[in-house]
Design an enzyme around this catalytic site. Structure first.
Site, PDB file in Angstrom:
ATOM      1  N   ARG A  49     -61.329   1.922  28.372  1.00 22.27           N
ATOM      2  CA  ARG A  49     -60.119   2.340  27.673  1.00 22.27           C
ATOM      3  C   ARG A  49     -60.202   2.132  26.163  1.00 22.27           C
ATOM      4  O   ARG A  49     -59.986   3.063  25.382  1.00 22.27           O
ATOM      5  CB  ARG A  49     -58.893   1.576  28.213  1.00 22.27           C
ATOM      6  CG  ARG A  49     -58.384   2.101  29.542  1.00 22.27           C
ATOM      7  CD  ARG A  49     -57.836   0.973  30.376  1.00 22.27           C
ATOM      8  NE  ARG A  49     -58.961   0.182  30.835  1.00 22.27           N
ATOM      9  CZ  ARG A  49     -59.597   0.411  31.993  1.00 22.27           C
ATOM     10  NH1 ARG A  49     -59.159   1.320  32.804  1.00 22.27           N
ATOM     11  NH2 ARG A  49     -60.659  -0.297  32.329  1.00 22.27           N
ATOM     12  N   THR A  50     -60.500   0.906  25.734  1.00 24.37           N
ATOM     13  CA  THR A  50     -60.345   0.574  24.318  1.00 24.37           C
ATOM     14  C   THR A  50     -61.303   1.379  23.441  1.00 24.37           C
ATOM     15  O   THR A  50     -60.897   1.944  22.427  1.00 24.37           O
ATOM     16  CB  THR A  50     -60.567  -0.937  24.109  1.00 24.37           C
ATOM     17  OG1 THR A  50     -59.795  -1.633  25.070  1.00 24.37           O
ATOM     18  CG2 THR A  50     -60.152  -1.362  22.709  1.00 24.37           C
ATOM     19  N   LYS A  77     -83.810  -7.534  18.961  1.00 24.70           N
ATOM     20  CA  LYS A  77     -85.046  -8.059  18.352  1.00 24.70           C
ATOM     21  C   LYS A  77     -84.783  -9.374  17.644  1.00 24.70           C
ATOM     22  O   LYS A  77     -85.621  -9.860  16.899  1.00 24.70           O
ATOM     23  CB  LYS A  77     -85.596  -7.048  17.340  1.00 24.70           C
ATOM     24  CG  LYS A  77     -85.915  -5.688  17.908  1.00 24.70           C
ATOM     25  CD  LYS A  77     -86.454  -4.791  16.779  1.00 24.70           C
ATOM     26  CE  LYS A  77     -86.141  -3.337  17.032  1.00 24.70           C
ATOM     27  NZ  LYS A  77     -86.330  -2.524  15.825  1.00 24.70           N
ATOM     28  N   ARG A  99     -65.853  -5.448  19.594  1.00 22.41           N
ATOM     29  CA  ARG A  99     -65.537  -6.244  20.796  1.00 22.41           C
ATOM     30  C   ARG A  99     -66.685  -7.221  21.008  1.00 22.41           C
ATOM     31  O   ARG A  99     -67.854  -6.843  20.910  1.00 22.41           O
ATOM     32  CB  ARG A  99     -65.371  -5.344  22.021  1.00 22.41           C
ATOM     33  CG  ARG A  99     -65.313  -6.136  23.321  1.00 22.41           C
ATOM     34  CD  ARG A  99     -64.898  -5.296  24.495  1.00 22.41           C
ATOM     35  NE  ARG A  99     -63.481  -4.959  24.422  1.00 22.41           N
ATOM     36  CZ  ARG A  99     -62.787  -4.425  25.424  1.00 22.41           C
ATOM     37  NH1 ARG A  99     -63.385  -4.161  26.573  1.00 22.41           N
ATOM     38  NH2 ARG A  99     -61.508  -4.148  25.297  1.00 22.41           N
ATOM     39  N   HIS A 127     -56.661  -9.656  21.859  1.00 24.01           N
ATOM     40  CA  HIS A 127     -56.869  -8.209  22.062  1.00 24.01           C
ATOM     41  C   HIS A 127     -55.628  -7.550  21.451  1.00 24.01           C
ATOM     42  O   HIS A 127     -54.743  -7.065  22.154  1.00 24.01           O
ATOM     43  CB  HIS A 127     -56.998  -7.920  23.557  1.00 24.01           C
ATOM     44  CG  HIS A 127     -57.517  -6.544  23.885  1.00 24.01           C
ATOM     45  ND1 HIS A 127     -57.598  -5.516  22.968  1.00 24.01           N
ATOM     46  CD2 HIS A 127     -57.994  -6.035  25.061  1.00 24.01           C
ATOM     47  CE1 HIS A 127     -58.096  -4.441  23.556  1.00 24.01           C
ATOM     48  NE2 HIS A 127     -58.339  -4.725  24.821  1.00 24.01           N
TER      49      HIS A 127
END
Ligand code: CP
Length: 295
Positions: A49-50, A77, A99, A127
């Site tokens: 969703r986000t 890396k 996120r 959030h």
């Protein structure tokens, strides 16, 4: 330069302005306010969703979006997150949407003040755009009369960043909050709380269900979620004819969090929340990239 690390950094007036803008965008899509703007999305945890909602929101406003897939980036890396971020900022984006599993990540990157940082979910701490879209959905349903509305949040509250942001935002906006969870899912709290969902239903206007955040459990908390569901799954039998709306940030664990029957009923605003998320994120992008920049 303004960031969105969590909603507690915004004033009530700013929050209302963003929600009003979102409502206006829902009535009629605006012109391409973010033409020539470029956003980079950086999702270190999965999202349906986000991530797509931010991308749709940005594109509806005319912005371009570049997505960096961390699993195929130079973090693999050994490049540090801060170095990755600083290198992306050298490409002069107008904002980075991130996120991450660590609570402090968005705050730390925002403190560098290289580009607006928009928190798309960090650890169990915040959030903010989910909090804003949840508030928008409640405000729309109740025609802006939200003062004193009774919200019951049920599920894995201790591990939920949605609960963290919802609690801070709803408290700020005058909603009345009760937490319901088994003791394993209940955070330390000064809010009203109980393990018994049935006993608070008569004092509930809005029921927000949360899934068990299995990815944040260091070891399995319950062996059998069907046993958990017997007490905490929101069913039609439990709701009866009470005037309660049911919400969930997704992903929903069907018949553990909410029954199929309730999800398919008019009581469920779960899909409406997703729809509203696009308009709220459009308003957030406008606020951070235009209004806060004096444009
Ligand atoms: N509500 C929410 O954050 O959903 P995603 O994890 O799919 O983005």
């Amino acid at each position: 330069m303004q960031h969105l690390v969590d909603v507690d950094s915004w004033t009530t007036d700013e929050i209302i302005k963003v929600l009003d803008d979102a409502a206006s965008f829902k009535r009629q899509l605006p012109p391409k306010l973010l033409d020539n703007k470029l956003l980079i999305t950086l999702f270190f945890e999965p999202s349906t969703r986000t991530r797509s909602s931010f991308e749709v929101a940005a594109k509806r406003l005319g912005a371009s979006v570049v997505h960096l897939d961390p699993s195929r980036s130079s973090t693999k890396k050994g490049e540090s997150l801060e170095d990755t971020f600083m290198n992306l900022c050298a490409m002069e984006p107008d904002g980075v949407i991130i996120r991450h599993s660590q609570n402090a990540t968005a705050r730390e990157l925002a403190s560098l003040n290289l580009t607006p940082v928009i928190n798309a979910g960090t650890g169990n701490s915040a959030h903010p755009t989910q909090g804003l879209l949840d508030l928008f959905t409640i405000r729309e349903y109740f025609n802006s009369n939200i003062e004193g509305k009774r919200v019951t949040i049920v599920g894995d509250i201790a591990n939920s960043r949605v609960a963290s942001s919802d609690i801070r935002l709803f408290t700020k906006m005058g909603l009345d909050i009760t937490l319901v969870a088994p003791k394993e899912f209940m955070p330390e709290t000064s809010l009203k709380n109980t393990q018994n969902l049935e006993e608070v239903l008569d004092e509930t206007d809005i029921l927000i269900s949360l899934r068990a955040q299995l990815e944040r459990h260091k070891k399995p908390i319950f062996d059998d979620y069907s046993e958990y569901a017997k007490h905490y799954c929101i069913t039609q039998k439990m709701l009866q004819n009470r005037d309660i709306i049911v919400m969930h940030p997704g992903p929903v664990m069907r018949n553990i969090d909410i029954s199929n029957e309730v999800l398919a009923s008019p009581k469920s605003l779960v899909i409406e929340q997703v729809k509203n998320g696009v308009f709220v994120r459009m308003a957030v992008l406008k606020h951070l990239l235009l209004d806060s920049n004096g444009n």
